[in-house]
Design an enzyme around this catalytic site. Sequence first.
Site, mmCIF file in Angstrom:
data_model
loop_
_atom_site.group_PDB
_atom_site.id
_atom_site.type_symbol
_atom_site.label_atom_id
_atom_site.label_comp_id
_atom_site.label_asym_id
_atom_site.label_seq_id
_atom_site.Cartn_x
_atom_site.Cartn_y
_atom_site.Cartn_z
ATOM 1 C CG ASP A 89 -2.140 0.674 1.172
ATOM 2 O OD1 ASP A 89 -2.459 1.170 0.075
ATOM 3 O OD2 ASP A 89 -2.860 0.722 2.194
ATOM 4 C CD GLU A 121 -6.148 5.591 1.011
ATOM 5 O OE1 GLU A 121 -6.613 6.747 1.190
ATOM 6 O OE2 GLU A 121 -5.857 4.822 1.937
ATOM 7 C CD GLU A 188 -11.897 1.482 3.085
ATOM 8 O OE1 GLU A 188 -10.787 1.476 2.528
ATOM 9 O OE2 GLU A 188 -12.057 1.571 4.326
#
Length: 277
Positions: A89, A121, A188
């Site tokens: 990540d 992200e 998400e």
Amino acid sequence: MSPPSAGRVTLDALRRRKAAGERIAMLTAYDYPTARRAQAAGVDMLLIGDSLGTVLLGHPNTRSVPLELMLMLGEAVRRGAPDVYLVGDLPYESLSRGPAVAVAAAQRFRDAAGCDAVKLEAGPEDQPLVAAVVAAGIATIAHLGLRPQQVLTPDGYRAQARDAAAVATLVAQARQMCAAGAVMLLLEAVPDEASRAVMAAVDVPVIGCGAGAACDGHVLVTQDLLGLGFTRPPRFVPVLAELGPLIDAALRQYVEAVRAGTYPGPEHAYPMKSPRA
Ligand code: KIV
């Protein structure tokens, strides 16, 4: 880094799972024993998630997670799970300083920690960032919907894409990320309807984290699943084992035994060697 094992889960294998309608099981792991147990349980994908900032380090958000720590833990995860499809990540420190820094971090996840892919992200403006990591030859997963790096306090987590306009925006963003070369999407905290709309618009595997049943696979924070957190987990987490209270009881028992002098007992002591005749 040792060469990939023959039995390692590959991106092609994950694509075949999607095509065959077989769900992909993914979890987070930040350490060797968890990774080893997850692989033994048959997990396909592991994520060295920056959720470790809140879960392991006790920070109020994920922003201050150091890349160096994630790489070190990533190496441990790979040692424990040589066969899973391993995803690193990209932490905030690597994403907030432009594409060159993000690409360098992604390369280190691949080369030092043995990751098969990185996740990032992605905001609406991040298509060039995804394209840059992809251009460096690194499989890239775009994380859309709720983006925890944008949430600064523990009470700030909110489900996303809950009306038609927001779903349309999410679908447009998913298309944009796939056009930039993302090999997978992670959604998400969005409704099932939003995931279905994204799935209908893209060809890549879609992993849900609280994103309804339609997704090709699902990911959860392992500590949430095992009841190890200190706050109520999100509604989409099935707590399948309550390990927190078990640990509390064992630690209390140890403290009591030390205080009462019942630990160590004779069975815990090393005997002296018998003198030679
Ligand atoms: O950091 C993380 O653990 C995540 C979630 C998707 C599980 O990004």
